[in-house]
Write a protein that holds these residues in place. Sequence first.
Motif, PDB file in Angstrom:
ATOM      1  N   SER A 122      21.256   4.858 -36.430  1.00 54.30           N
ATOM      2  CA  SER A 122      22.094   5.888 -35.815  1.00 54.30           C
ATOM      3  C   SER A 122      21.272   6.960 -35.107  1.00 54.30           C
ATOM      4  CB  SER A 122      22.973   6.551 -36.881  1.00 54.30           C
ATOM      5  OG  SER A 122      22.156   7.193 -37.853  1.00 54.30           O
ATOM      6  N   GLU A 123      19.956   6.719 -34.968  1.00 55.91           N
ATOM      7  CA  GLU A 123      19.086   7.688 -34.313  1.00 55.91           C
ATOM      8  C   GLU A 123      18.376   7.066 -33.114  1.00 55.91           C
ATOM      9  OE1 GLU A 123      17.543  10.539 -37.889  1.00 55.91           O
ATOM     10  OE2 GLU A 123      16.534   8.605 -37.649  1.00 55.91           O
ATOM     11  N   ILE A 124      17.939   7.917 -32.199  1.00 53.76           N
ATOM     12  CA  ILE A 124      17.041   7.472 -31.154  1.00 53.76           C
ATOM     13  C   ILE A 124      15.667   8.064 -31.425  1.00 53.76           C
ATOM     14  CG2 ILE A 124      18.832   7.137 -29.407  1.00 53.76           C
ATOM     15  CD1 ILE A 124      16.569  10.102 -28.975  1.00 53.76           C
ATOM     16  N   VAL A 142       7.362  13.020 -27.957  1.00 53.82           N
ATOM     17  CA  VAL A 142       7.137  11.589 -28.126  1.00 53.82           C
ATOM     18  C   VAL A 142       6.985  11.286 -29.616  1.00 53.82           C
ATOM     19  CG1 VAL A 142       5.593   9.664 -27.632  1.00 53.82           C
ATOM     20  CG2 VAL A 142       6.080  11.355 -25.861  1.00 53.82           C
ATOM     21  N   GLY A 143       7.742  10.309 -30.097  1.00 58.96           N
ATOM     22  CA  GLY A 143       7.756   9.999 -31.522  1.00 58.96           C
ATOM     23  C   GLY A 143       8.827  10.743 -32.284  1.00 58.96           C
ATOM     24  N   GLY A 144       9.434  11.754 -31.655  1.00 57.93           N
ATOM     25  CA  GLY A 144      10.504  12.505 -32.303  1.00 57.93           C
ATOM     26  C   GLY A 144      11.812  11.739 -32.312  1.00 57.93           C
ATOM     27  N   ARG A 145      12.743  12.213 -33.117  1.00 62.44           N
ATOM     28  CA  ARG A 145      14.032  11.547 -33.276  1.00 62.44           C
ATOM     29  C   ARG A 145      15.173  12.525 -33.037  1.00 62.44           C
ATOM     30  NH1 ARG A 145      14.553   6.857 -36.649  1.00 62.44           N
ATOM     31  NH2 ARG A 145      12.555   5.763 -36.754  1.00 62.44           N
ATOM     32  N   ALA A 146      16.342  11.970 -32.754  1.00 63.74           N
ATOM     33  CA  ALA A 146      17.553  12.777 -32.595  1.00 63.74           C
ATOM     34  C   ALA A 146      18.757  11.887 -32.892  1.00 63.74           C
ATOM     35  CB  ALA A 146      17.638  13.342 -31.169  1.00 63.74           C
ATOM     36  N   PRO A 147      19.877  12.476 -33.317  1.00 65.45           N
ATOM     37  CA  PRO A 147      21.081  11.671 -33.555  1.00 65.45           C
ATOM     38  C   PRO A 147      21.529  10.998 -32.264  1.00 65.45           C
ATOM     39  CG  PRO A 147      21.298  13.878 -34.494  1.00 65.45           C
ATOM     40  CD  PRO A 147      20.084  13.903 -33.621  1.00 65.45           C
ATOM     41  N   ALA A 148      21.757   9.695 -32.308  1.00 65.07           N
ATOM     42  CA  ALA A 148      22.090   8.936 -31.098  1.00 65.07           C
ATOM     43  C   ALA A 148      23.366   9.448 -30.430  1.00 65.07           C
ATOM     44  CB  ALA A 148      22.227   7.454 -31.440  1.00 65.07           C
ATOM     45  N   HIS A 149      24.341   9.865 -31.233  1.00 64.56           N
ATOM     46  CA  HIS A 149      25.632  10.254 -30.657  1.00 64.56           C
ATOM     47  C   HIS A 149      25.587  11.634 -29.991  1.00 64.56           C
ATOM     48  CE1 HIS A 149      25.707  12.312 -34.545  1.00 64.56           C
ATOM     49  NE2 HIS A 149      26.675  13.087 -34.085  1.00 64.56           N
ATOM     50  N   ARG A 150      24.451  12.343 -30.123  1.00 66.14           N
ATOM     51  CA  ARG A 150      24.332  13.673 -29.527  1.00 66.14           C
ATOM     52  C   ARG A 150      23.396  13.697 -28.326  1.00 66.14           C
ATOM     53  NH1 ARG A 150      25.955  17.699 -33.406  1.00 66.14           N
ATOM     54  NH2 ARG A 150      24.596  19.237 -32.430  1.00 66.14           N
ATOM     55  N   THR A 151      22.936  12.527 -27.870  1.00 63.94           N
ATOM     56  CA  THR A 151      22.009  12.460 -26.750  1.00 63.94           C
ATOM     57  C   THR A 151      22.533  11.505 -25.679  1.00 63.94           C
ATOM     58  OG1 THR A 151      20.747  10.617 -27.675  1.00 63.94           O
ATOM     59  CG2 THR A 151      20.045  12.841 -28.299  1.00 63.94           C
ATOM     60  N   ILE A 157      22.909   3.687 -24.851  1.00 61.88           N
ATOM     61  CA  ILE A 157      22.633   2.456 -25.606  1.00 61.88           C
ATOM     62  C   ILE A 157      23.853   2.045 -26.418  1.00 61.88           C
ATOM     63  CG2 ILE A 157      21.224   1.430 -27.424  1.00 61.88           C
ATOM     64  CD1 ILE A 157      18.923   3.246 -26.500  1.00 61.88           C
ATOM     65  N   LEU A 158      24.459   2.985 -27.127  1.00 63.71           N
ATOM     66  CA  LEU A 158      25.608   2.683 -27.975  1.00 63.71           C
ATOM     67  C   LEU A 158      26.766   2.077 -27.178  1.00 63.71           C
ATOM     68  CD1 LEU A 158      25.680   5.895 -30.219  1.00 63.71           C
ATOM     69  CD2 LEU A 158      24.983   3.584 -30.916  1.00 63.71           C
ATOM     70  N   ALA A 159      26.906   2.484 -25.917  1.00 61.20           N
ATOM     71  CA  ALA A 159      28.011   1.983 -25.091  1.00 61.20           C
ATOM     72  C   ALA A 159      27.911   0.486 -24.860  1.00 61.20           C
ATOM     73  CB  ALA A 159      28.032   2.718 -23.750  1.00 61.20           C
ATOM     74  N   HIS A 177      22.931  11.992 -40.225  1.00 59.15           N
ATOM     75  CA  HIS A 177      22.567  12.130 -38.823  1.00 59.15           C
ATOM     76  C   HIS A 177      21.903  13.492 -38.559  1.00 59.15           C
ATOM     77  CE1 HIS A 177      25.035   8.622 -38.698  1.00 59.15           C
ATOM     78  NE2 HIS A 177      26.140   9.288 -38.844  1.00 59.15           N
ATOM     79  N   HIS A 178      20.737  13.693 -39.176  1.00 56.77           N
ATOM     80  CA  HIS A 178      19.972  14.935 -39.031  1.00 56.77           C
ATOM     81  C   HIS A 178      20.744  16.134 -39.581  1.00 56.77           C
ATOM     82  CE1 HIS A 178      16.453  14.081 -36.202  1.00 56.77           C
ATOM     83  NE2 HIS A 178      16.875  12.928 -36.632  1.00 56.77           N
ATOM     84  N   GLY A 179      21.472  15.946 -40.655  1.00 57.06           N
ATOM     85  CA  GLY A 179      22.164  17.054 -41.287  1.00 57.06           C
ATOM     86  C   GLY A 179      23.494  17.413 -40.652  1.00 57.06           C
ATOM     87  N   HIS A 180      23.885  16.730 -39.589  1.00 56.61           N
ATOM     88  CA  HIS A 180      25.153  17.028 -38.934  1.00 56.61           C
ATOM     89  C   HIS A 180      26.252  16.156 -39.545  1.00 56.61           C
ATOM     90  CE1 HIS A 180      23.209  19.426 -35.843  1.00 56.61           C
ATOM     91  NE2 HIS A 180      22.324  18.461 -35.711  1.00 56.61           N
ATOM     92  N   LYS A 181      27.326  16.800 -39.985  1.00 60.78           N
ATOM     93  CA  LYS A 181      28.451  16.038 -40.504  1.00 60.78           C
ATOM     94  C   LYS A 181      29.190  15.423 -39.315  1.00 60.78           C
ATOM     95  CE  LYS A 181      30.765  17.314 -44.087  1.00 60.78           C
ATOM     96  NZ  LYS A 181      31.657  18.021 -45.041  1.00 60.78           N
ATOM     97  N   PHE A 182      29.327  14.100 -39.328  1.00 64.54           N
ATOM     98  CA  PHE A 182      29.970  13.428 -38.214  1.00 64.54           C
ATOM     99  C   PHE A 182      31.115  12.572 -38.745  1.00 64.54           C
ATOM    100  CE2 PHE A 182      30.427   9.846 -35.248  1.00 64.54           C
ATOM    101  CZ  PHE A 182      30.702  10.564 -34.098  1.00 64.54           C
TER     102      PHE A 182
END
Length: 271
Positions: A122-124, A142-151, A157-159, A177-182
Motif C-alpha cells: 500500500s506504499e510507494i 530517494v528510498g523514501g516511502r509514502a502512502p500510495a493513495h496519497r500520491t 499505479i493503483l489505477a 498507511h503511515h499513521g493515516h486512518k484510511f
Amino acid sequence: MTVLLGGKEAAKGLKDPFAPSMVERISSILDAFGLPMARLTLEEVTRRSNLPRSTTHRILEQLVQSGWIAHVGNLYSLGYKSMRLGARDIVCEELRSASNARLNELAYRTGLVVHLAAIDGSEIYYLDKFGGPGAAKVPSRVGGRAPAHRTAVGKAILAFLPPEVVHELFAEPGEQHHGHKFTDVAGLHRELAMVRARNGVAFERGESFPGIACVGTAILDTRGPVAAISVVGDLAAPLERIAPMLIGTAKAISNELVLAEAAMAADDAVA
C-alpha cells in the motif's frame, strides 16, 4: 554428532526443515525470477523451477507470507525482503537505463521536479528524483516511502491494478498507511476510475506534502504497471498542461521496457 534443537536432542527420524532439498527448492523458485523486475504466473514459476505445481504453489505462498515474494493479482514478484538484500538496486538500475535521459529532459523542459517511483503493497517508494536545485524544495527523498493513495505516482499505479487487489490492500480498517486512518475505499475506487478515464493521468494536491501538487502516470510493460513517474510543483503549477508531455515520456519508457522484455524472452527460448 548430536544435534540440539532448543537445548534438546532432536528426535530420531525428525525431518530437518533446513535440509538441502528444501533449500534447493526455494533457491530454484527464487532463481526462476531471473531479473528483479520479473513478474510471473504460477505456471511460469513452475516451469522455470522445474518443480511440481503443488510444491511450487505451497512454497510460493509461504514465501509470500514471510515477505520474500510479493503476490498481486495472478502475478508473483520478488518481495520487500528480497529487495532489501539488494534487488531493489538492480530494479532501479533497470528502470534508470530506460528512463534516466528522458526524465532529465522532462525536468529540464518543465523546470519542475520529476519522480520515478514503484509500489510495495500500500506504499510507494521513490527510486529516483530529478530537478537540480529545485529538488531540495520538495521533501521527498530517494528510498523514501509514502502512502500510495496519497500520491500521484501511487494512484497512477493503483489505477491499473485489478479492483479486488486494491480493495485487499486498503480495506483493512484502523491506523495504518503511515499513521493515516484510511476507510474510504469506495472513494479511492471512484478516484481510480477517474484516473483511468483521464488516460491514466493522476493528480495529487497537498495530500502527501502541504503546498505540493503532482501529476503522475504509470510506466507499463506487457503485464501492467512497473512503476510511475510524476512532475511536482506548487499548488499553482500548470499540471494539466504538462500532462501530455508526461504521458509521452512514460510511453517512451514503457516501449523500451517492452522491447527489453521481448529480448529476454527470446534469450530464454534459445536457452
